[in-house]
Design a protein around this motif. Structure first.
Motif, PDB file in Angstrom:
ATOM      1  N   ASN A  95       0.832  -1.216   0.000  1.00 59.04           N
ATOM      2  CA  ASN A  95       0.000   0.000   0.000  1.00 59.04           C
ATOM      3  C   ASN A  95       0.857   1.252   0.000  1.00 59.04           C
ATOM      4  O   ASN A  95       0.574   2.216  -0.713  1.00 59.04           O
ATOM      5  N   THR A  96       1.905   1.249   0.818  1.00 59.56           N
ATOM      6  CA  THR A  96       2.794   2.410   0.912  1.00 59.56           C
ATOM      7  C   THR A  96       3.505   2.641  -0.409  1.00 59.56           C
ATOM      8  O   THR A  96       3.597   3.781  -0.878  1.00 59.56           O
ATOM      9  N   ILE A 100       3.326   5.983  -2.818  1.00 62.51           N
ATOM     10  CA  ILE A 100       4.523   6.748  -3.160  1.00 62.51           C
ATOM     11  C   ILE A 100       4.721   6.842  -4.667  1.00 62.51           C
ATOM     12  O   ILE A 100       5.022   7.915  -5.189  1.00 62.51           O
ATOM     13  N   VAL A 101       4.536   5.748  -5.386  1.00 67.69           N
ATOM     14  CA  VAL A 101       4.761   5.803  -6.837  1.00 67.69           C
ATOM     15  C   VAL A 101       3.636   6.535  -7.567  1.00 67.69           C
ATOM     16  O   VAL A 101       3.765   6.819  -8.750  1.00 67.69           O
ATOM     17  N   SER A 102       2.570   6.886  -6.858  1.00 69.27           N
ATOM     18  CA  SER A 102       1.530   7.695  -7.487  1.00 69.27           C
ATOM     19  C   SER A 102       2.007   9.139  -7.677  1.00 69.27           C
ATOM     20  O   SER A 102       1.413   9.900  -8.435  1.00 69.27           O
ATOM     21  N   PHE A 103       3.092   9.513  -6.994  1.00 69.52           N
ATOM     22  CA  PHE A 103       3.679  10.838  -7.200  1.00 69.52           C
ATOM     23  C   PHE A 103       4.609  10.778  -8.404  1.00 69.52           C
ATOM     24  O   PHE A 103       5.285   9.787  -8.634  1.00 69.52           O
ATOM     25  N   GLU A 104       4.640  11.876  -9.144  1.00 66.79           N
ATOM     26  CA  GLU A 104       5.506  11.885 -10.324  1.00 66.79           C
ATOM     27  C   GLU A 104       6.975  11.857  -9.911  1.00 66.79           C
ATOM     28  O   GLU A 104       7.346  12.331  -8.848  1.00 66.79           O
ATOM     29  N   ASN A 105       7.780  11.260 -10.728  1.00 68.18           N
ATOM     30  CA  ASN A 105       9.239  11.176 -10.576  1.00 68.18           C
ATOM     31  C   ASN A 105       9.710  10.235  -9.467  1.00 68.18           C
ATOM     32  O   ASN A 105      10.890  10.242  -9.138  1.00 68.18           O
ATOM     33  N   ILE A 106       8.824   9.467  -8.853  1.00 67.97           N
ATOM     34  CA  ILE A 106       9.262   8.467  -7.879  1.00 67.97           C
ATOM     35  C   ILE A 106       8.823   7.108  -8.412  1.00 67.97           C
ATOM     36  O   ILE A 106       7.638   6.863  -8.618  1.00 67.97           O
ATOM     37  N   PHE A 107       9.793   6.235  -8.629  1.00 64.38           N
ATOM     38  CA  PHE A 107       9.542   4.902  -9.160  1.00 64.38           C
ATOM     39  C   PHE A 107      10.076   3.864  -8.182  1.00 64.38           C
ATOM     40  O   PHE A 107      10.986   4.157  -7.404  1.00 64.38           O
ATOM     41  N   ASP A 119      11.189  14.424  -1.978  1.00 68.67           N
ATOM     42  CA  ASP A 119      10.789  13.038  -2.232  1.00 68.67           C
ATOM     43  C   ASP A 119      11.246  12.114  -1.111  1.00 68.67           C
ATOM     44  O   ASP A 119      10.523  11.202  -0.703  1.00 68.67           O
ATOM     45  N   ARG A 120      12.436  12.359  -0.581  1.00 77.84           N
ATOM     46  CA  ARG A 120      12.932  11.551   0.544  1.00 77.84           C
ATOM     47  C   ARG A 120      12.050  11.752   1.780  1.00 77.84           C
ATOM     48  O   ARG A 120      11.717  10.803   2.489  1.00 77.84           O
ATOM     49  N   LYS A 121      11.652  13.012   2.039  1.00 78.73           N
ATOM     50  CA  LYS A 121      10.786  13.310   3.190  1.00 78.73           C
ATOM     51  C   LYS A 121       9.415  12.667   2.984  1.00 78.73           C
ATOM     52  O   LYS A 121       8.817  12.145   3.926  1.00 78.73           O
ATOM     53  N   LEU A 122       8.919  12.696   1.768  1.00 74.14           N
ATOM     54  CA  LEU A 122       7.631  12.093   1.447  1.00 74.14           C
ATOM     55  C   LEU A 122       7.664  10.585   1.682  1.00 74.14           C
ATOM     56  O   LEU A 122       6.730  10.010   2.251  1.00 74.14           O
TER      57      LEU A 122
END
Length: 189
Positions: A95-96, A100-107, A119-122
């Motif tokens: 789920n997590t 997280i990957v629903s945000f752009e630029n994070i795969f 992105d690291r804080k997110l």
């Protein structure tokens, strides 16, 4: 009641009285100074019950959203991916990871060391929210857009779902976004 401060002094700063209940988002505003950095560390220890104070009552666990710490030597040779970090640290990894990957630029295969601070804080925030509903955090190292993104996630993922949050920071502009805005002041000598 999750936590209650009766007003106390830490490192020469006066912490005002307040009560933290479910659904509350409290901003403890502290001036931006060298002394304030040490104060933040002390407040994180106090609110996460790692240190006690007689004028602070904590009835439920409050978890610190920590900055991601990685072994720099190991990371040079074998960088940790977002997926590996989440599967190691989150209570509900699938789920997590999906959040997280629903945000752009994070795969899932993105290397943590190559990601910007926001992105690291997110990732740290959503990993922490996978196992707790009460958090304490700061916005250190984030730009205004990154800070806005993190506060939006706290509001959407936590406050609207009955969780509680304490933000300790010197970032201005969130006074209207929180349920209580409290200013930490220096004690007069």
């Amino acid at each position: 009641m999750i936590a209650q401060s009766n007003g106390f002094i830490v490192n020469g700063f006066k912490i005002p009285p307040f009560t933290l209940n479910k659904g509350d988002f409290i901003l403890l505003f502290v001036e931006n100074s060298f002394e304030a950095l040490h104060l933040k560390e002390q407040l994180f220890l106090l609110f996460s019950s790692k240190k006690l104070h007689p004028k602070l009552t904590i009835n439920e666990n409050i978890t610190t959203v920590a900055n991601i710490q990685l072994n720099s030597i190991k990371e040079f040779f074998i960088p940790t991916s977002v997926q590996k970090y989440i599967y190691k640290n989150a209570k509900t990894p699938s789920n997590t990871l999906h959040q997280i990957v629903s945000f752009e630029n994070i795969f899932p295969n993105s290397k943590i060391t190559h990601l910007p601070g926001t992105d690291r804080k997110l990732i740290s925030l959503l990993t922490t929210l996978s196992y707790t509903r009460n958090i304490i955090f700061d916005l250190g190292g984030l730009d205004p857009l990154g800070a806005e993104k993190i506060v939006n996630e706290v509001t959407n993922q936590l406050i609207h779902k009955g969780g509680a949050a304490i933000l300790i920071d010197s970032f201005e502009g969130f006074e209207n976004r929180c349920s209580q805005f409290l200013k930490i002041s220096r004690c007069s000598q």
